[in-house]
Design an enzyme around this catalytic site. Structure first.
Site, PDB file in Angstrom:
ATOM      1  CB  SER A  16      -1.135   0.020   1.222  1.00 41.79           C
ATOM      2  OG  SER A  16      -0.194   0.007   2.316  1.00 41.79           O
ATOM      3  CB  ILE A  18       5.362   5.714   0.255  1.00 42.12           C
ATOM      4  CG1 ILE A  18       4.627   6.903   0.970  1.00 42.12           C
ATOM      5  CG2 ILE A  18       6.655   6.106  -0.419  1.00 42.12           C
ATOM      6  CD1 ILE A  18       5.266   7.367   2.119  1.00 42.12           C
ATOM      7  NE  ARG A  38       2.036  -6.724   8.599  1.00 44.49           N
ATOM      8  CZ  ARG A  38       1.544  -6.033   9.432  1.00 44.49           C
ATOM      9  NH1 ARG A  38       1.425  -6.339  10.616  1.00 44.49           N
ATOM     10  NH2 ARG A  38       1.088  -4.686   8.966  1.00 44.49           N
ATOM     11  CG  ASN A  91       7.840   2.171   1.786  1.00 45.92           C
ATOM     12  OD1 ASN A  91       8.015   3.177   1.741  1.00 45.92           O
ATOM     13  ND2 ASN A  91       6.764   1.329   1.957  1.00 45.92           N
ATOM     14  CE1 TYR A 156       7.140   6.214  11.357  1.00 49.10           C
ATOM     15  CE2 TYR A 156       6.922   8.358  11.734  1.00 49.10           C
ATOM     16  CZ  TYR A 156       6.707   7.187  10.962  1.00 49.10           C
ATOM     17  OH  TYR A 156       6.705   7.635   9.593  1.00 49.10           O
ATOM     18  CB  VAL A 189       2.445  10.560   2.749  1.00 52.02           C
ATOM     19  CG1 VAL A 189       1.958  10.172   1.400  1.00 52.02           C
ATOM     20  CG2 VAL A 189       3.719  11.089   2.773  1.00 52.02           C
ATOM     21  CB  THR A 191      -0.568   6.167   3.102  1.00 48.73           C
ATOM     22  OG1 THR A 191       0.253   6.638   4.587  1.00 48.73           O
ATOM     23  CG2 THR A 191       0.510   6.826   2.129  1.00 48.73           C
TER      24      THR A 191
HETATM   25  N1  LIG Z   1       2.144   8.454   5.541  1.00 49.79           N
HETATM   26  C1  LIG Z   1       3.071   9.288   6.184  1.00 49.79           C
HETATM   27  O1  LIG Z   1       2.717  10.450   6.486  1.00 49.79           O
HETATM   28  C2  LIG Z   1       4.612   9.072   6.266  1.00 49.79           C
HETATM   29  C3  LIG Z   1       5.328  10.152   6.351  1.00 49.79           C
HETATM   30  C4  LIG Z   1       6.740  10.019   6.378  1.00 49.79           C
HETATM   31  C5  LIG Z   1       7.285   8.594   6.192  1.00 49.79           C
HETATM   32  N2  LIG Z   1       6.487   7.613   6.161  1.00 49.79           N
HETATM   33  C6  LIG Z   1       6.932   6.137   5.954  1.00 49.79           C
HETATM   34  O2  LIG Z   1       6.492   5.711   4.624  1.00 49.79           O
HETATM   35  C7  LIG Z   1       6.638   4.405   4.808  1.00 49.79           C
HETATM   36  C8  LIG Z   1       5.317   3.613   4.114  1.00 49.79           C
HETATM   37  O3  LIG Z   1       4.405   3.930   4.749  1.00 49.79           O
HETATM   38  P1  LIG Z   1       2.936   4.636   4.166  1.00 49.79           P
HETATM   39  O4  LIG Z   1       2.927   5.947   4.619  1.00 49.79           O
HETATM   40  O5  LIG Z   1       3.186   4.181   2.773  1.00 49.79           O
HETATM   41  O6  LIG Z   1       1.933   3.787   4.918  1.00 49.79           O
HETATM   42  P2  LIG Z   1       1.107   2.456   4.653  1.00 49.79           P
HETATM   43  O7  LIG Z   1       0.062   2.433   3.415  1.00 49.79           O
HETATM   44  O8  LIG Z   1       0.473   2.039   6.083  1.00 49.79           O
HETATM   45  O9  LIG Z   1       2.189   1.357   4.417  1.00 49.79           O
HETATM   46  C9  LIG Z   1       2.867   0.648   5.113  1.00 49.79           C
HETATM   47  C10 LIG Z   1       3.696  -0.469   4.518  1.00 49.79           C
HETATM   48  O10 LIG Z   1       4.569  -1.153   5.434  1.00 49.79           O
HETATM   49  C11 LIG Z   1       3.915  -2.495   5.486  1.00 49.79           C
HETATM   50  N3  LIG Z   1       4.193  -2.942   6.780  1.00 49.79           N
HETATM   51  C12 LIG Z   1       3.736  -2.513   7.903  1.00 49.79           C
HETATM   52  N4  LIG Z   1       4.047  -3.520   9.059  1.00 49.79           N
HETATM   53  C13 LIG Z   1       4.754  -4.632   8.462  1.00 49.79           C
HETATM   54  C14 LIG Z   1       5.311  -5.594   9.090  1.00 49.79           C
HETATM   55  N5  LIG Z   1       5.190  -6.081  10.268  1.00 49.79           N
HETATM   56  N6  LIG Z   1       5.810  -6.564   8.228  1.00 49.79           N
HETATM   57  C15 LIG Z   1       5.915  -6.250   6.865  1.00 49.79           C
HETATM   58  N7  LIG Z   1       5.629  -5.053   6.253  1.00 49.79           N
HETATM   59  C16 LIG Z   1       4.988  -4.421   7.054  1.00 49.79           C
HETATM   60  C17 LIG Z   1       2.679  -2.533   5.185  1.00 49.79           C
HETATM   61  O11 LIG Z   1       2.312  -3.728   4.679  1.00 49.79           O
HETATM   62  P3  LIG Z   1       1.270  -5.085   5.396  1.00 49.79           P
HETATM   63  O12 LIG Z   1       0.321  -4.198   6.264  1.00 49.79           O
HETATM   64  O13 LIG Z   1       0.673  -5.748   4.214  1.00 49.79           O
HETATM   65  O14 LIG Z   1       2.248  -5.704   6.043  1.00 49.79           O
HETATM   66  C18 LIG Z   1       2.452  -1.505   4.068  1.00 49.79           C
HETATM   67  O15 LIG Z   1       2.916  -2.151   2.793  1.00 49.79           O
HETATM   68  C19 LIG Z   1       6.946   3.903   6.133  1.00 49.79           C
HETATM   69  O16 LIG Z   1       8.142   3.571   6.457  1.00 49.79           O
HETATM   70  C20 LIG Z   1       6.578   5.070   6.970  1.00 49.79           C
HETATM   71  O17 LIG Z   1       7.214   5.157   8.347  1.00 49.79           O
HETATM   72  C21 LIG Z   1       5.061   7.653   6.058  1.00 49.79           C
END
Ligand SMILES: NC(=O)c1ccc[n+]([C@@H]2O[C@H](COP(=O)([O-])OP(=O)(O)OC[C@H]3O[C@@H](n4cnc5c(N)ncnc54)[C@H](OP(=O)(O)O)[C@@H]3O)[C@@H](O)[C@H]2O)c1
Length: 260
Positions: A16, A18, A38, A91, A156, A189, A191
Site C-alpha cells: 500500500s 508509498i 504481509r 520502505n 517512531y 502523506v 496513506t
Molecule cells: N504516511 C506518512 O505520512 C509518512 C510520512 C513519512 C514517512 N512515512 C513512511 O513511509 C513508509 C510507508 O508508509 P505509508 O505511509 O505508505 O503507509 P502504509 O500505506 O500503511 O504502508 C506501510 C507498508 O508497510 C508494511 N508493513 C507494516 N508493518 C509491516 C510488518 N510488520 N511486516 C511487513 N510489512 C509491514 C505494510 O504492509 P502490510 O500491512 O501488508 O504488511 C505496508 O505495505 C513507512 O516507513 C512510513 O514510516 C510515511
C-alpha cells in the site's frame, strides 16, 4: 557494467501507500520487482498490474518484518530462487501515536523491529553482494520525523532518526564501491499509516497531505540523481532548514504541536 540489462528491485511495504508507488516507479523504468509485505492479496493484485502494464516480472514474497527471523528467511528464499537484488527499497514501517507511558510496549518493540532492525539486517544482507558486483541502489524510507524528536511519536521519530543517520553514513561508505544510498524523508502523506496508528484524531489529520505517487516519484528521481537526503516538498524543505537553526527545545515543541 558487467551485470545483465534487466535489474531487480526488492520493495518492502509494497502492499500500500508509498511502497506500492515506489514499486510502480521501478517497474515503469523496466526493473523486475520483488514485492513484500504481509498482505498477499494486495501484493498479488499489484504484481499482476505491474506485469501487464509494464511488461516486467513481478514476484510476491510475504513476510512479517516484526518477526526477527523474517529478513534472513526472505534473503534465503530469494537466494534459492536465484534472484539477485540490484535495488533494495526499505520502505516498510508503521507508527504509533500517543504519550509514551500510555502506548503499548509490544507495539513499540515491533516498531523498532520493523522500522529499524529489519531495515538494517536487509541492508547488511543485500549491500554486500552489491559491493561485490560493483553496483547497487538502496532507498530507505525515513520521514521528516527523523529531523526532530517528536512528542506523541517519540519511538517512531527515533526510529526514523536512526534510519536517516544510518543511511547518510553508509551512503558515504559505499559510494566509491558503486552503491548509491538515499533516504526519503516525506512529511505527512495520504496513506493508511495516518489512520492505522491512531493519528487521525490528532492535528496530523488536519495537515496538508502529499499524495503517495508524487512522494514516490521524488524518491525514485532523487535516488537516480544520487541525492543522499530526499525531501519531497518545498514546505518540508523549509521545515528541515528550520530544525537546523532554531533552539532544540523549540524544534521539539513545534514538532509535537503537529501531533497533539
Ligand atoms: N504516511 C506518512 O505520512 C509518512 C510520512 C513519512 C514517512 N512515512 C513512511 O513511509 C513508509 C510507508 O508508509 P505509508 O505511509 O505508505 O503507509 P502504509 O500505506 O500503511 O504502508 C506501510 C507498508 O508497510 C508494511 N508493513 C507494516 N508493518 C509491516 C510488518 N510488520 N511486516 C511487513 N510489512 C509491514 C505494510 O504492509 P502490510 O500491512 O501488508 O504488511 C505496508 O505495505 C513507512 O516507513 C512510513 O514510516 C510515511
Amino acid at each position: 557494467m558487467t551485470h545483465s540489462d534487466t535489474q531487480t528491485a526488492l520493495v518492502t511495504g509494497a502492499s500500500s501507500g508509498i511502497g506500492a508507488q515506489l514499486a510502480r516507479q521501478f517497474a515503469t523504468d523496466g526493473y523486475d520487482v520483488v514485492l513484500t509485505a504481509r498482505r498477499r492479496a494486495r501484493l498479488e493484485t499489484l504484481a499482476e498490474d505491474l506485469e501487464s502494464t509494464h511488461g516486467v516480472s513481478a514476484s510476491v514474497y510475504t513476510a512479517d518484518l516484526a518477526d526477527p527471523d523474517a529478513p534472513a528467511a526472505l534473503a534465503d528464499e530469494l537466494a534459492d530462487a536465484e534472484i539477485e537484488i540490484d535495488a533494495l527499497v526499505n520502505n516498510a514501517g508503521f507508527s504509533s501515536h500517543g504519550r509514551f507511558d500510555q502506548t503499548s510496549l509490544s507495539t513499540d518493540l515491533d516498531m523498532i523491529q520493523v522500522n529499524l532492525v529489519a531495515l538494517t539486517e536487509l541492508t547488511k544482507r543485500f549491500a554486500k553482494p552489491m559491493v561485490e558486483r560493483g553496483h547497487g541502489e538502496i532507498l530507505n524510507t525515513a520521514s521528516m520525523a527523523a529531523m526532530a524528536p517528536t512528542p506523541k511519536l517519540a519511538v517512531y521519530a527515533a526510529t526514523k532518526s536512526y534510519v536517516l543517520s544510518f543511511t547518510e553514513a553508509i551512503a558515504d561508505e559505499l559510494e566509491a564501491a558503486g552503491v548509491t544510498v538515499s533516504a526519503l524523508c516525506p512529511g505527512p502523506v495520504d496513506t493508511e499509516l495516518v489512520s492505522l496508528d491512531g493519528m487521525d484524531g490528532s492535528g496530523a489529520a488536519d495537515q496538508r497531505l502529499n499524495d503517495p505517487e508524487s512522494v514516490a516519484r521524488a524518491g525514485y528521481r532523487g535516488l537516480k540523481n544520487g541525492k543522499r537526503i530526499i525531501v519531497p516538498s518545498m514546505r518540508m524543505k523549509a521545515l528541515a532548514q528550520a530544525t537546523r537553526v532554531l533552539p532544540r527545545n523549540r524544534v521539539v515543541s513545534i514538532a509535537g504541536s503537529f501531533y497533539d
